[in-house]
Write a protein that holds these residues in place. Structure first.
Motif, mmCIF file in Angstrom:
data_model
loop_
_atom_site.group_PDB
_atom_site.id
_atom_site.type_symbol
_atom_site.label_atom_id
_atom_site.label_comp_id
_atom_site.label_asym_id
_atom_site.label_seq_id
_atom_site.Cartn_x
_atom_site.Cartn_y
_atom_site.Cartn_z
ATOM 1 N N ALA A 161 1.797 10.543 -8.029
ATOM 2 C CA ALA A 161 2.327 9.383 -8.178
ATOM 3 C C ALA A 161 1.325 7.992 -7.797
ATOM 4 C CB ALA A 161 3.226 9.153 -6.476
ATOM 5 N N LEU A 162 1.721 6.711 -7.919
ATOM 6 C CA LEU A 162 1.335 5.594 -8.485
ATOM 7 C C LEU A 162 2.109 4.471 -7.224
ATOM 8 C CD1 LEU A 162 -0.208 3.384 -10.327
ATOM 9 C CD2 LEU A 162 2.314 2.312 -11.238
ATOM 10 N N SER A 163 0.962 4.213 -6.910
ATOM 11 C CA SER A 163 0.910 3.716 -5.261
ATOM 12 C C SER A 163 0.466 1.975 -5.499
ATOM 13 C CB SER A 163 0.496 3.564 -3.943
ATOM 14 O OG SER A 163 1.851 5.163 -4.111
ATOM 15 N N VAL A 164 1.159 1.380 -5.257
ATOM 16 C CA VAL A 164 0.760 -0.787 -5.940
ATOM 17 C C VAL A 164 1.125 -1.350 -3.867
ATOM 18 C CG1 VAL A 164 0.684 -3.074 -6.745
ATOM 19 C CG2 VAL A 164 1.123 -0.415 -8.149
ATOM 20 N N MET A 165 0.651 -2.022 -3.678
ATOM 21 C CA MET A 165 0.616 -2.757 -2.363
ATOM 22 C C MET A 165 0.535 -4.485 -2.770
ATOM 23 S SD MET A 165 2.077 -2.856 1.101
ATOM 24 C CE MET A 165 1.814 -1.873 1.541
ATOM 25 N N MET A 166 1.235 -5.226 -2.464
ATOM 26 C CA MET A 166 1.134 -6.605 -3.568
ATOM 27 C C MET A 166 1.415 -7.447 -2.150
ATOM 28 S SD MET A 166 3.848 -6.878 -6.162
ATOM 29 C CE MET A 166 3.447 -5.157 -6.491
ATOM 30 N N SER A 167 0.935 -8.552 -2.540
ATOM 31 C CA SER A 167 1.375 -10.132 -1.149
ATOM 32 C C SER A 167 2.286 -10.896 -1.247
ATOM 33 C CB SER A 167 0.318 -11.070 -0.704
ATOM 34 O OG SER A 167 -0.654 -10.107 -0.393
ATOM 35 N N LEU A 168 3.309 -11.467 -0.682
ATOM 36 C CA LEU A 168 4.732 -11.811 -1.377
ATOM 37 C C LEU A 168 4.379 -13.314 -0.227
ATOM 38 C CD1 LEU A 168 7.907 -9.292 -0.627
ATOM 39 C CD2 LEU A 168 6.190 -10.246 -2.421
ATOM 40 N N ARG A 169 5.581 -14.366 -0.836
ATOM 41 C CA ARG A 169 4.848 -15.636 -0.289
ATOM 42 C C ARG A 169 6.072 -15.895 0.323
ATOM 43 N NH1 ARG A 169 7.511 -20.072 -2.954
ATOM 44 N NH2 ARG A 169 7.751 -18.793 -4.216
ATOM 45 N N LEU A 170 7.535 -15.436 -0.311
ATOM 46 C CA LEU A 170 8.829 -15.261 0.845
ATOM 47 C C LEU A 170 9.810 -14.117 0.793
ATOM 48 C CD1 LEU A 170 10.572 -17.958 -1.687
ATOM 49 C CD2 LEU A 170 8.998 -18.077 0.463
ATOM 50 N N GLN A 171 10.228 -14.366 1.956
ATOM 51 C CA GLN A 171 11.455 -13.207 2.865
ATOM 52 C C GLN A 171 12.078 -13.213 2.087
ATOM 53 O OE1 GLN A 171 10.672 -11.548 6.363
ATOM 54 N NE2 GLN A 171 12.602 -11.342 7.017
ATOM 55 N N PRO A 172 12.960 -12.168 1.538
ATOM 56 C CA PRO A 172 14.543 -12.256 0.988
ATOM 57 C C PRO A 172 14.929 -12.178 1.819
ATOM 58 C CG PRO A 172 12.657 -10.167 0.412
ATOM 59 C CD PRO A 172 11.816 -10.842 0.540
ATOM 60 N N LEU A 195 11.011 7.536 -10.786
ATOM 61 C CA LEU A 195 11.435 7.352 -9.671
ATOM 62 C C LEU A 195 11.176 6.738 -8.316
ATOM 63 C CD1 LEU A 195 12.072 11.037 -9.064
ATOM 64 C CD2 LEU A 195 13.350 9.398 -9.821
ATOM 65 N N ILE A 196 11.559 5.206 -8.238
ATOM 66 C CA ILE A 196 10.905 4.640 -6.830
ATOM 67 C C ILE A 196 11.526 4.009 -5.473
ATOM 68 C CG2 ILE A 196 10.153 1.946 -7.291
ATOM 69 C CD1 ILE A 196 11.693 2.277 -9.878
ATOM 70 N N GLN A 197 9.836 4.061 -4.860
ATOM 71 C CA GLN A 197 10.628 3.512 -3.473
ATOM 72 C C GLN A 197 9.908 2.501 -2.879
ATOM 73 O OE1 GLN A 197 8.589 6.287 -0.749
ATOM 74 N NE2 GLN A 197 8.669 4.604 1.160
ATOM 75 N N ALA A 198 10.367 1.976 -2.496
ATOM 76 C CA ALA A 198 9.798 0.380 -2.543
ATOM 77 C C ALA A 198 10.157 -0.375 -0.811
ATOM 78 C CB ALA A 198 10.427 -0.880 -3.271
ATOM 79 N N VAL A 199 8.945 -0.940 -0.421
ATOM 80 C CA VAL A 199 9.249 -0.880 0.836
ATOM 81 C C VAL A 199 8.558 -2.707 0.801
ATOM 82 C CG1 VAL A 199 8.911 -1.000 3.832
ATOM 83 C CG2 VAL A 199 9.015 1.142 2.087
ATOM 84 N N ILE A 200 9.484 -3.715 1.152
ATOM 85 C CA ILE A 200 9.065 -5.066 2.176
ATOM 86 C C ILE A 200 9.088 -4.989 3.437
ATOM 87 C CG2 ILE A 200 9.966 -7.423 1.850
ATOM 88 C CD1 ILE A 200 11.609 -6.558 -0.369
ATOM 89 N N PHE A 201 7.600 -5.455 3.738
ATOM 90 C CA PHE A 201 7.354 -5.049 4.855
ATOM 91 C C PHE A 201 7.312 -7.223 5.396
ATOM 92 C CE2 PHE A 201 5.121 -1.496 3.531
ATOM 93 C CZ PHE A 201 5.386 -1.324 4.682
ATOM 94 N N LYS A 202 7.865 -7.031 6.132
ATOM 95 C CA LYS A 202 8.335 -8.775 7.142
ATOM 96 C C LYS A 202 6.896 -9.207 7.674
ATOM 97 C CE LYS A 202 13.696 -7.223 7.982
ATOM 98 N NZ LYS A 202 14.703 -7.399 9.187
ATOM 99 N N SER A 203 7.936 -10.625 7.931
ATOM 100 C CA SER A 203 6.249 -11.166 8.406
ATOM 101 C C SER A 203 5.809 -10.870 9.691
ATOM 102 C CB SER A 203 6.585 -12.562 8.798
ATOM 103 O OG SER A 203 7.406 -13.308 7.054
ATOM 104 N N PRO A 204 4.714 -10.815 10.576
ATOM 105 C CA PRO A 204 3.715 -11.832 9.208
ATOM 106 C C PRO A 204 2.631 -11.012 8.587
ATOM 107 C CG PRO A 204 2.690 -10.515 11.199
ATOM 108 C CD PRO A 204 5.023 -10.454 11.645
#
Length: 362
Positions: free
Chosen positions: A261-272, A316-325
């Motif tokens: 599996a390919l796993s990537v983590m990246m920072s976000l500037r805004l929260q949807p 097949l993709i699993q995506a998780v957006i972690f909220k602030s902080p």
């Protein structure tokens, strides 16, 4: 008396009524002295509970035999419940500053055989069913539903899926022993049925007319060089009409090892603001949603797509957006079918597509 249930009942009565039964301590002491001959765990638990209760009613007579019983019960491995209870009582007695506190704890102990007993008319089926809905949580320990001890803003609201949903609870649950536990996440999130309309194909990337500066050295105003054909052949577009059922999604996910599996983590500037905004942005590039949901600390998405060609690769993709902080995006991709020799390359292309679709959040 030979039946274990009967013995446990008599022992329980001696503990409850020991202050008015003069021979209670001596009757229990005989059982303690023959502890090794007792085979049934329910009798041992009743003996331990009754002796500790009787200790607070008649301490001078019970103190020494209670010590002997705790020594035997803490070394007894025939019953985990018995062993843990004995350790708990020992630690309470040896560390509590106020004996009255220990007495209050002990007086609340379950009765015969370590199990509470209710009459049929005392059974509340609705309350029991509500607790079963929150099984494996603190609700089963407290005996009340979470709304009674968790503030409303921290409660997770679960939404029942319609029966026709491909991930209906009647279907086999998604089970992934490795990367991020797909089944566990699906059970924890509020699942939203998603059936996106066919989206237009992603626009082809414009051909590069300038010199390609891969290492960022800044090539200035040098001669313009056209890109090689190999670079153009690595582009990928996804099929807007592709659909996959929950069972197929589960089977294909389980068939791929976590190491592939390919796993990537990246920072976000805004929260949807909601999952809909993310799903809508991804659907423009034909990255479709199987299920999604929102928890207090994160947004979860189960996505998929397929190459727009015959026997194209399925993503097949699993995506998780972690909220602030800790505002960030985690993406895990597994692939099925197609040219598996290019799985890593094409999975990275899908990640780049997702970055493009969500660039306003980056």
């Amino acid at each position: 008396m030979t039946e274990p249930e009967g013995k446990a009942s008599v022992v329980h009565l001696l503990g409850e009524c020991g202050d008015i039964v003069g021979e209670a301590p001596y009757s229990l002491e005989k059982l303690i002295d023959s502890y090794d001959e007792i085979k049934d765990a329910s009798v041992k638990i009743a003996l331990l509970t009754s002796t500790i209760k009787l200790f607070f009613k008649r301490p001078p007579e019970v103190q020494k035999m209670l010590g002997r019983l705790l020594a035997k019960a803490t070394e007894d491995v025939s019953s985990q419940d018995l062993h843990d209870r004995a350790l708990m009582y020992y630690r309470l007695l040896s560390t509590a500053g106020d004996p009255k506190i220990v007495e209050q704890v002990v007086s609340k102990s379950p009765v015969i055989g370590g199990h509470g007993v209710n009459f049929a008319e005392e059974e509340d089926k609705e309350h029991r069913d509500a607790l079963l809905e929150e099984f494996n949580t603190l609700s089963t320990l407290y005996g009340i539903t979470s709304e009674n001890f968790i503030s409303e803003e921290y409660q997770v609201k679960l939404v029942r899926m319609p029966k026709e949903h491909p991930l209906d609870v009647g279907a086999a649950p998604l089970v992934d022993p490795g990367v991020n536990g797909v089944a566990e996440h699906l059970q924890q999130t509020s699942i939203n049925d998603v059936a996106p309309e066919s989206a237009p194909a992603a626009p082809a990337a414009p051909a590069l007319s300038g010199e390609v500066d891969l290492l960022g050295f800044g090539l200035g105003d040098g001669p313009m060089v056209a890109p090689t054909p190999a670079a153009a052949s690595s582009d990928i577009s996804l099929d807007a009409s592709f659909k996959i059922s929950g069972e197929d999604y589960q089977a294909k996910w389980e068939a791929v090892a976590d190491s592939h599996a390919l796993s990537v983590m990246m920072s976000l500037r805004l929260q949807p603001e909601s999952t809909d905004l993310v799903e809508s942005a991804l659907s423009t590039l034909n990255i479709l949603t199987m299920a999604s949901g929102e928890l207090p600390t994160e947004l979860k998405f189960f996505l998929y797509g397929r190459e727009r060609r015959e026997n194209g690769m399925i993503f097949l993709i699993q995506a998780v957006i972690f909220k602030s902080p800790d505002l960030s995006l985690s993406i895990t991709i597994k692939t099925s079918g197609g040219d598996q020799a290019r799985s890593g390359e094409l999975s990275q292309k899908v990640v780049d597509m997702m970055k493009t679709a969500l660039q306003e959040l980056m």
